[in-house]
Scaffold this motif. Sequence first.
Motif, PDB file in Angstrom:
ATOM      1  N   LEU A   1       0.827  -1.199   0.000  1.00 31.46           N
ATOM      2  CA  LEU A   1       0.000   0.000   0.000  1.00 31.46           C
ATOM      3  C   LEU A   1       0.867   1.257   0.000  1.00 31.46           C
ATOM      4  O   LEU A   1       0.526   2.253  -0.635  1.00 31.46           O
ATOM      5  N   GLU A   2       1.993   1.199   0.670  1.00 26.78           N
ATOM      6  CA  GLU A   2       2.865   2.368   0.759  1.00 26.78           C
ATOM      7  C   GLU A   2       3.360   2.823  -0.612  1.00 26.78           C
ATOM      8  O   GLU A   2       3.513   4.011  -0.859  1.00 26.78           O
TER       9      GLU A   2
ATOM     10  N   SER B   1      -1.664  -9.792   2.391  1.00 30.67           N
ATOM     11  CA  SER B   1      -1.009  -9.543   3.678  1.00 30.67           C
ATOM     12  C   SER B   1      -0.919  -8.049   3.907  1.00 30.67           C
ATOM     13  O   SER B   1      -1.033  -7.252   2.983  1.00 30.67           O
ATOM     14  N   ALA B   2      -0.742  -7.708   5.153  1.00 28.99           N
ATOM     15  CA  ALA B   2      -0.513  -6.314   5.540  1.00 28.99           C
ATOM     16  C   ALA B   2       0.727  -6.327   6.425  1.00 28.99           C
ATOM     17  O   ALA B   2       0.690  -6.815   7.545  1.00 28.99           O
ATOM     18  N   ARG B   3       1.815  -5.828   5.888  1.00 32.20           N
ATOM     19  CA  ARG B   3       3.105  -5.967   6.568  1.00 32.20           C
ATOM     20  C   ARG B   3       3.497  -4.772   7.434  1.00 32.20           C
ATOM     21  O   ARG B   3       4.469  -4.849   8.161  1.00 32.20           O
ATOM     22  N   THR B   4       2.768  -3.680   7.294  1.00 33.99           N
ATOM     23  CA  THR B   4       3.153  -2.478   8.043  1.00 33.99           C
ATOM     24  C   THR B   4       1.965  -1.989   8.870  1.00 33.99           C
ATOM     25  O   THR B   4       0.809  -2.301   8.560  1.00 33.99           O
TER      26      THR B   4
ATOM     27  N   TYR C   1      -5.197   0.767   7.493  1.00 36.28           N
ATOM     28  CA  TYR C   1      -6.015   0.950   6.298  1.00 36.28           C
ATOM     29  C   TYR C   1      -7.034  -0.181   6.158  1.00 36.28           C
ATOM     30  O   TYR C   1      -8.219   0.065   5.939  1.00 36.28           O
ATOM     31  N   LEU C   2      -6.587  -1.408   6.297  1.00 34.64           N
ATOM     32  CA  LEU C   2      -7.503  -2.545   6.184  1.00 34.64           C
ATOM     33  C   LEU C   2      -8.562  -2.530   7.277  1.00 34.64           C
ATOM     34  O   LEU C   2      -9.728  -2.840   7.028  1.00 34.64           O
TER      35      LEU C   2
END
Length: 143
Positions: free
Chosen positions: A88-89, A111-114, A120-121
């Motif tokens: 996303l970044e 996945s969301a790594r940060t 955001y999710l």
Amino acid sequence: MDSGPAQPIMTVSEVHDLVARIIGAFAIECFYAASRSYNKDHPPEGARFKHGYAFVDEFQNIAGRNFDGFMETARTEGLALLLASQSLEKLQSQNLAHAIEGSTSFRQWYSARTPTALKYLRDISGDTETLRPQKTTVKKLVV
């Protein structure tokens, strides 16, 4: 200009990135033009138009300044895009997140790594209600 050593305007890596971006953007524009031309020359039977499909990995590398407008126009002309990005970044750093939010009908996250991606999710996911199963009781009918 003095007689000192020449300073490079761009590094080799920057030149490769720029060339890749230009070629990728050109390819997508050509695909859009071909799809539009085909639909114009071949009126559809029953459907509004024939769809064209493009799969673009790391699309933020080729997205132009008016990507939001391109997405909107491409959709009305029957061009369907499957866009992939690693994070996303990368989208936010190039101001593409807004274009994606407004012009896509489906988004999938693996996945969301940060912390930013997690927030955001969480924000777009809405609220959750926990449903508890009701007790079912069985009554015998007496006749």
